[in-house]
Design a protein around this motif. Structure first.
Motif, short mmCIF file in Angstrom:
data_model
loop_
_atom_site.label_atom_id
_atom_site.label_comp_id
_atom_site.label_asym_id
_atom_site.label_seq_id
_atom_site.Cartn_x
_atom_site.Cartn_y
_atom_site.Cartn_z
N GLU A 1 -52.82 57.08 42.07
CA GLU A 1 -52.51 57.71 41.70
C GLU A 1 -52.47 59.24 41.69
OE1 GLU A 1 -56.51 55.78 39.97
OE2 GLU A 1 -53.95 55.35 40.95
N ASN A 2 -51.82 60.15 40.61
CA ASN A 2 -51.41 61.46 40.76
C ASN A 2 -51.69 61.83 42.01
OD1 ASN A 2 -52.79 61.03 37.39
ND2 ASN A 2 -54.96 60.65 38.00
N ASN B 1 -50.85 68.96 56.30
CA ASN B 1 -50.91 70.30 55.01
C ASN B 1 -51.43 69.66 52.93
OD1 ASN B 1 -51.31 72.18 53.64
ND2 ASN B 1 -49.32 73.58 53.97
N VAL B 2 -52.40 69.13 52.94
CA VAL B 2 -53.00 68.63 52.04
C VAL B 2 -53.60 69.55 51.58
CG1 VAL B 2 -54.40 66.47 51.43
CG2 VAL B 2 -52.93 66.09 53.84
N ARG B 3 -52.89 69.37 49.73
CA ARG B 3 -53.95 70.70 49.00
C ARG B 3 -54.27 69.48 47.65
NH1 ARG B 3 -49.85 75.37 49.08
NH2 ARG B 3 -49.53 75.99 51.47
N TYR B 4 -55.24 69.70 46.39
CA TYR B 4 -55.58 69.44 45.52
C TYR B 4 -54.43 69.79 44.69
CZ TYR B 4 -60.12 68.59 47.72
OH TYR B 4 -60.74 68.44 48.52
N THR B 5 -53.85 68.41 43.06
CA THR B 5 -53.25 68.41 42.53
C THR B 5 -52.49 69.25 41.67
OG1 THR B 5 -52.97 66.07 42.36
CG2 THR B 5 -52.24 67.17 40.40
N ASN B 6 -54.34 70.16 41.28
CA ASN B 6 -54.29 71.05 40.38
C ASN B 6 -52.99 72.63 40.98
OD1 ASN B 6 -55.58 72.02 42.04
ND2 ASN B 6 -57.90 72.59 40.85
N SER B 7 -52.86 72.49 42.02
CA SER B 7 -52.36 73.50 42.83
C SER B 7 -50.97 73.44 43.23
CB SER B 7 -53.06 73.75 44.33
OG SER B 7 -52.83 72.44 45.50
#
Length: 409
Positions: free
Chosen positions: A53-54, A100-106
């Motif tokens: 999730e998320n 290319n993996v980033r965090y959800t807040n971006s």
């Protein structure tokens, strides 16, 4: 085929200057601080292989190349202490093939960047809605949010775009469905060993689901139907609370889910291990329809064609029994269609009127429901469409009435 290849198939079908934005979904509160079991969005899973999730997937197709990104929750030791380990960038890279993996807040900033610096003419979101009165899915909510922010961009439906891709299963998908079917077989054999009059329907359900969980199925493909007697005449009976009486039948419509791929099997058993002459007469007609559908299933026909075959077998049989006067009256005892696609969803994604092609997996589920005699019988197999016919994936799940009686004895 890998999840990267699933994405490449999608990119080949969409225009340049296009965004694809897909969300796994968010956990939904049931009461207070409890949540419903999380089920990942099917399009998101098909494109990434992730079930967390998320999490979100973003791609931008331009003339020269397609850029793709994953956005995951940032691992947090405090959260992990309460709810368990969170996936790392390295883990989701390995599963999805997306580097290319980033965090959800971006994520919002990334969407804004593409909208501000690139030419974006259309954007795909999963906008599927089963019924008018359904609450909006999270993807639909986010699509509306995007539309309000960027009204100049044409929104398109990712569900519809993925339909022709998901209809034909690749080798990896077929292997997972095979495993789900085999787990279901073992669950039904455990049921048959223990079934006896006086049990409650939910005890039969528990026997099946216990076996599936023990064999590696994290969940059921859909809520188990265990309808005995007159309850077997109800298509989606789900309470499973009645006593199974001596001399009655129990209709079991169920299926394990394995690594997010479904099986969908129905078998009908005599509670005391032996069919009555009347039960066997109806059972053998249903089995005849089941086998006729499997014999006819092949590329370049439709599920409607298969249903017409089932109706003809039923109509002729019921007329011969004196239960109806004309084949056109078959709807008195047969109320549903004989087939639907199976895959990530138990009623898997398809477009109306599409013809069968090699790689489709479909159900074969004729049934007769005779309320006045409390006889409900359905026999359902899972079929893999091949180049010149079909393979019955569930051929090892007993359905011959003599074999069922011998096993239960």
């Amino acid at each position: 085929m890998s999840f990267a290849e699933h994405r490449e198939k999608l990119y080949q079908t969409i225009a340049e200057n296009t965004l694809v934005i897909s969300y796994a979904g968010v956990p939904i509160h049931s009461n207070e601080d409890d949540y419903y079991d999380f089920a990942v969005n099917s399009q998101f899973f098909y494109l990434t292989g992730l079930e967390r999730e998320n999490t979100a997937f973003l791609a931008y197709k331009a003339a020269e190349k397609t850029q793709e990104f994953l956005f995951i929750e940032e691992p947090d030791p405090q959260s992990e202490r309460w709810t368990g380990k969170m996936p790392t960038k390295e883990e989701v890279q390995q599963i999805s093939g997306i580097r290319n993996v980033r965090y959800t807040n971006s994520l919002d900033a990334a969407i804004s960047r593409f909208m501000g610096r690139f030419r974006v003419e259309q954007a795909y979101f999963d906008m599927y809605r089963c019924q008018m009165n359904d609450l909006p899915d999270y993807n639909l909510v986010m699509a509306e949010r995007f539309r309000q922010a960027y009204p100049q961009v044409v929104l398109k439906d990712l569900h519809t775009a993925c339909a022709p891709l998901r209809e034909r299963k690749d080798a990896q998908e077929i292997a997972r469905i095979r495993k789900a079917v085999d787990i279901t077989r073992q669950g039904l054999e455990f049921v048959m060993k223990n079934l006896k009059p006086g049990m409650l329907e939910y005890q039969v359900q528990a026997d099946f689901e216990y076996t599936c969980r023990r064999l590696g199925a994290k969940r059921q493909a859909f809520p188990t139907i265990a309808g005995s007697g007159i309850n077997g005449c109800m298509m989606h009976y789900g309470t499973n609370h009645c006593e199974i009486r001596d001399g009655s039948l129990i209709l079991l419509d169920l299926g394990a889910e394995y690594e997010n791929y479904c099986s969908d099997i129905t078998r009908t058993y005599p509670a005391n291990g032996k069919f009555s002459p009347r039960q066997r007469e109806i059972y053998e007609l249903v089995l005849k329809a089941n086998e006729a559908v499997a014999a006819a299933a092949r590329p370049d026909i439709t599920t409607k064609d298969l249903n017409d075959i089932a109706c003809r077998v039923f109509g002729e049989g019921l007329v011969a029994m004196g239960m109806i006067q004309s084949v056109s009256e078959v709807g008195k005892y047969y109320m549903h269609s004989v087939s639907h696609p199976i895959g990530i969803d138990v009623h898997d994604i398809t477009l109306a009127g599409d013809v069968l092609q090699p790689g489709w997996v479909i159900s074969d589920e004729p049934g007769l429901y005779i309320d006045e005699e409390a006889i409900g019988i359905r026999i359902e197999d899972d079929l893999l469409i091949t180049e010149d016919g079909c393979e019955v994936l569930s051929k090892d799940i007993l359905k011959d009435p003599d074999a069922i009686e011998a096993f239960m004895a």
